[in-house]
Design an enzyme around this catalytic site. Structure first.
Site, PDB file in Angstrom:
ATOM      1  N   HIS A 225       0.783  -1.252   0.000  1.00 57.17           N
ATOM      2  CA  HIS A 225       0.000   0.000   0.000  1.00 57.17           C
ATOM      3  C   HIS A 225       0.810   1.296   0.000  1.00 57.17           C
ATOM      4  CE1 HIS A 225       0.854  -0.398   4.240  1.00 57.17           C
ATOM      5  NE2 HIS A 225      -0.091  -1.262   4.478  1.00 57.17           N
ATOM      6  N   ASP A 295      -5.697  -4.836   0.247  1.00 61.73           N
ATOM      7  CA  ASP A 295      -5.618  -4.627   1.693  1.00 61.73           C
ATOM      8  C   ASP A 295      -7.009  -4.784   2.312  1.00 61.73           C
ATOM      9  OD1 ASP A 295      -4.659  -4.226   4.199  1.00 61.73           O
ATOM     10  OD2 ASP A 295      -4.024  -2.151   3.902  1.00 61.73           O
ATOM     11  N   PRO A 313      -8.343   0.964  11.889  1.00 63.83           N
ATOM     12  CA  PRO A 313      -8.177   1.311  10.477  1.00 63.83           C
ATOM     13  C   PRO A 313      -8.411   0.100   9.582  1.00 63.83           C
ATOM     14  CG  PRO A 313      -6.031   0.910  11.467  1.00 63.83           C
ATOM     15  CD  PRO A 313      -7.058   0.732  12.569  1.00 63.83           C
ATOM     16  N   GLY A 314      -8.944   0.321   8.407  1.00 62.99           N
ATOM     17  CA  GLY A 314      -9.085  -0.783   7.448  1.00 62.99           C
ATOM     18  C   GLY A 314     -10.447  -0.795   6.796  1.00 62.99           C
TER      19      GLY A 314
END
Ligand code: DOR
Ligand code: ZN
Ligand code: ZN
Length: 427
Positions: A225, A295, A313-314
């Site tokens: 990423h 991701d 996060p994600g």
């Protein structure tokens, strides 16, 4: 006699139609005329691509299966046109030890609908040699969670006992991230503050440090990423001079800038964060990038509804990337061959995944059929992933996967998921 014959397939937009003969899970013939088969499917001139390979997914199994598990994650993969995934080690327990690796292997073999590999985590360096023997896709290090001294020791150890393995990096400098986060937390709870809590410089600094280690050890390094123009430039300059480094971009860093943090709040919160327009890597950078990795990082809505500093996060990515890219193809901004390079060929080559990534005789019959005319709207309520949110919610798309086959077995047909036993790709 073939097991399956796919007739009237187009392997590219303007290519002539061919018939793909499949036997024993392999592509055995690519011919103009159909041959006898137990089953024949007429694709009426639809496009067939190699099954997509996602080198970067988080299936949360074991230990965090309230967020996702290998079955739901791989169903999301099949729905999105993916036939192979490489799972990240930050599960519970983390995939940092040989027993944890073997446990995850068993889970994948039992629950995965698509073929899979496993990235090994790196904590206790005494496990590296034995982990290498279990054939991880790579050794993954989160630079935002370790210091420079550990990183150096890890490179030294991996080069020593697991030569030829790739090191995959989450490249953000831990000290800078900690400092900036402390400062930004005082500014309040606005989601856009998150972009500054982990500034471009944190990534750039980590990328610089890792490139010098890649040179020093002549060690293959894959940057997960990559999110800023400057870090991509550093990676590409090194690559051009012979340093064994490669780059990956996520769909969210490709299509969204940090203003989406305002619009979608924590549903667009990721590490590294979305970048402002000046730093962002948009579509025009794709020719310089090696891989798109989604991701796919699912969390629950309950977790995502916490404050910006507490929400994890994600974002899930498996079920949106192909429609997003096909939309660009329809707009003339991208070619199908770019999708093949970024999501099939390079992933197979760079992570040494045998028999995959190409539609050629002798390869696994891992295929995705796409309907370039099919319109849709991204709606996370329809996801097979347990994570029912998306920073692409409401986006209009044109072009969708309609059928996914893993080694000749249908795992998705018109959105419906079919059972299958995925295999460990490095067996
Ligand atoms: O956004 C992210 N989510 N970045 C990471 O590095 C970890 C990942 C996760 O596992 O949720
Ligand atoms: Zn990461
Ligand atoms: Zn990740």
């Amino acid at each position: 006699m073939l097991d399956l014959c796919l007739v009237n397939c187009k392997l590219d937009s303007n290519a002539e139609e061919v018939c793909l003969g499949i036997k024993g899970g392999k592509i055995v013939s690519i011919k103009k005329l159909p041959a006898h088969a137990d089953e024949t499917i007429d694709l009426n001139g639809q496009i067939v691509l190699p099954g997509l390979i996602d080198v970067h997914v988080h299936f949360r199994d074991p230990g965090l299966t309230f967020k996702e598990d290998f079955h739901t994650g791989s169903a999301a993969a099949a729905a999105g046109g993916f036939t192979t995934v490489l799972d990240m080690p930050n599960t519970l327990p983390p995939t940092n030890t040989p027993p944890a690796f073997r446990e995850k292997l068993k889970i994948g073999q039992k629950k995965s609908l698509v073929d899979f590999g496993i990235h090994a985590g790196v904590s206790d360096l005494s496990h590296i040699k034995e982990l290498a023997e279990l054939k991880p896709a790579s050794f993954k290090i989160f630079m935002d969670l370790v210091d420079g001294d550990f990183l150096l020791k890890a490179f030294d150890k991996i080069k020593g006992v697991a030569a030829d393995h790739v090191i995959s990096l989450h490249a953000e400098d831990s000290q800078l991230v900690q400092q900036c986060t402390r400062i930004m937390k005082k500014e309040g709870n606005d989601p856009e503050l998150y972009a500054q809590a982990r500034p471009p410089q944190a990534e750039i600094k980590a990328v610089e440090a890792a490139i010098s280690l890649a040179w020093k050890y002549n060690q293959k390094v894959h940057f997960c990423h990559v999110s800023t123009q400057k870090s991509l430039q550093l990676i590409n300059n090194a690559q051009a001079r012979g340093c064994p480094v490669t780059s990956e971009i996520t769909p969210h860093h490709l299509f969204l800038d940090s203003s989406y943090l305002n619009r979608f709040g924590n549903m667009a919160k990721t590490n590294p964060p979305l970048r402002d327009k000046e730093n962002q890597l948009g579509l025009k950078y794709l020719p310089e990038i090696d891989i798109i990795g989604t991701d796919h990082a699912p969390h629950t809505l309950e977790e995502k509804k916490k404050s910006v500093w507490d929400a994890p996060p994600g974002v899930p990515g498996l079920e949106t990337i192909l429609p997003l890219l096909l939309t660009q193809v329809n707009q003339g901004k991208l070619k199908l061959k770019d999708i093949k390079r970024l999501l099939c060929e390079n992933p197979a080559k760079m992570f040494h995944i045998p028999h995959k990534g190409f539609i050629l005789e002798g390869m696994d019959a891992d295929l995705v059929v796409v309907d370039l005319e099919k319109d849709g709207v991204i709606d996370s309520a329809n996801f097979h992933s347990k994570a029912k949110y998306s920073p692409f919610e409401g986006f209009k798309v044109k072009g969708m996967p309609t059928m996914t086959l893993v080694r000749g077995q249908k795992v998705m047909d018109e959105g419906e998921i079919l059972e299958n036993h995925g295999k460990f790709v490095y067996a």
